[in-house]
Design an enzyme around this catalytic site. Sequence first.
Site, short mmCIF file in Angstrom:
data_model
loop_
_atom_site.label_atom_id
_atom_site.label_comp_id
_atom_site.label_asym_id
_atom_site.label_seq_id
_atom_site.Cartn_x
_atom_site.Cartn_y
_atom_site.Cartn_z
CB SER A 71 -0.91 0.02 1.24
OG SER A 71 -1.64 -1.16 1.32
N1 SAH Z 1 -0.91 -4.16 3.75
C1 SAH Z 1 -0.36 -4.86 2.64
C2 SAH Z 1 -1.36 -4.83 1.51
C3 SAH Z 1 -1.22 -5.97 0.60
S1 SAH Z 1 -2.42 -6.02 -0.69
C4 SAH Z 1 0.94 -4.22 2.22
O1 SAH Z 1 1.07 -3.01 2.39
O2 SAH Z 1 1.82 -4.91 1.70
C5 SAH Z 1 -3.72 -6.95 0.04
C6 SAH Z 1 -3.39 -8.33 0.51
O3 SAH Z 1 -4.61 -8.95 0.91
C7 SAH Z 1 -2.79 -9.26 -0.54
O4 SAH Z 1 -1.59 -9.80 -0.06
C8 SAH Z 1 -3.85 -10.35 -0.74
O5 SAH Z 1 -3.32 -11.62 -1.00
C9 SAH Z 1 -4.55 -10.32 0.61
N2 SAH Z 1 -5.91 -10.87 0.58
C10 SAH Z 1 -6.86 -10.71 -0.37
N3 SAH Z 1 -7.97 -11.38 -0.03
C11 SAH Z 1 -7.72 -12.00 1.15
C12 SAH Z 1 -8.48 -12.84 2.01
N4 SAH Z 1 -9.74 -13.20 1.73
N5 SAH Z 1 -7.90 -13.28 3.14
C13 SAH Z 1 -6.62 -12.94 3.46
N6 SAH Z 1 -5.86 -12.14 2.70
C14 SAH Z 1 -6.40 -11.67 1.55
#
Ligand code: SAH
Length: 221
Positions: A71
């Site tokens: 993010s």
């Molecule tokens: N806060 C993280 C954001 C990553 S993007 C950062 O800054 O790196 C969002 C993440 O949510 C991804 O890694 C994706 O795999 C995860 N995600 C999406 N759907 C999900 C679910 N149902 N359960 C757990 N994780 C999920």
Amino acid sequence: MMTTINNGRQAGKSKRSGELLAQKLRAEGISTPQVLKAIANSPRHIFIPEILAHKAYDNTALPIGQGQTISQPYIVAKMSELLIANGRPNSILEIGTGSGYQTSILAQLTDKVFSVERIKSLQFQAKRCLRAMELHNVSMKHGDGWQGWASKAPFDAIIVTAAAASVPQALLNQLNDGGRLVIPVGEHTQILKVMTREGEYFSEQQVEAVRFVPLVPGELL
Ligand code: SAH
């Protein structure tokens, strides 16, 4: 390949870069000292692919593989600020570990972080980064975030870092009284919401328009 942070020059450089990033975010309206301090302390470059390292301290989202993104620092800071606005939470549940960068900020704002991710390889990398930062107050689970983490509930604060089509009922159920859920909601247009538990009721605050990858239901990778 991850860049080591045990190298003195590298660590010194990232400290200065983290401080500059914190200053940028302060200018953009982030005002909570604990959040700015955590941003200043965190080596964001270790959480992204080495080839993008020169962009690590820019205020932008970046790809981290598997179609996912780390993010934007502003949104990491904003969501963290909203999470702790009513005081320091004892524990935080995070849905969507991704790179682990947001997790590393949360770990500096509470006693214990629980983080759920559905893509195993991202979770593995994130674990390595948190270990390199010597943050040992994070537990991770490979699972579906729509279900939360019932055995560790209730939580004072829950943060979702992927956009949900609707607010997951399981997450509301796992909030302490007075606890807050910070979550982007929507498909094409998304709005960042704060849901606060007041007994059996939930108040809703709409914060601002955001853009996240979707919170995927079901099947794990
Ligand atoms: N806060 C993280 C954001 C990553 S993007 C950062 O800054 O790196 C969002 C993440 O949510 C991804 O890694 C994706 O795999 C995860 N995600 C999406 N759907 C999900 C679910 N149902 N359960 C757990 N994780 C999920």
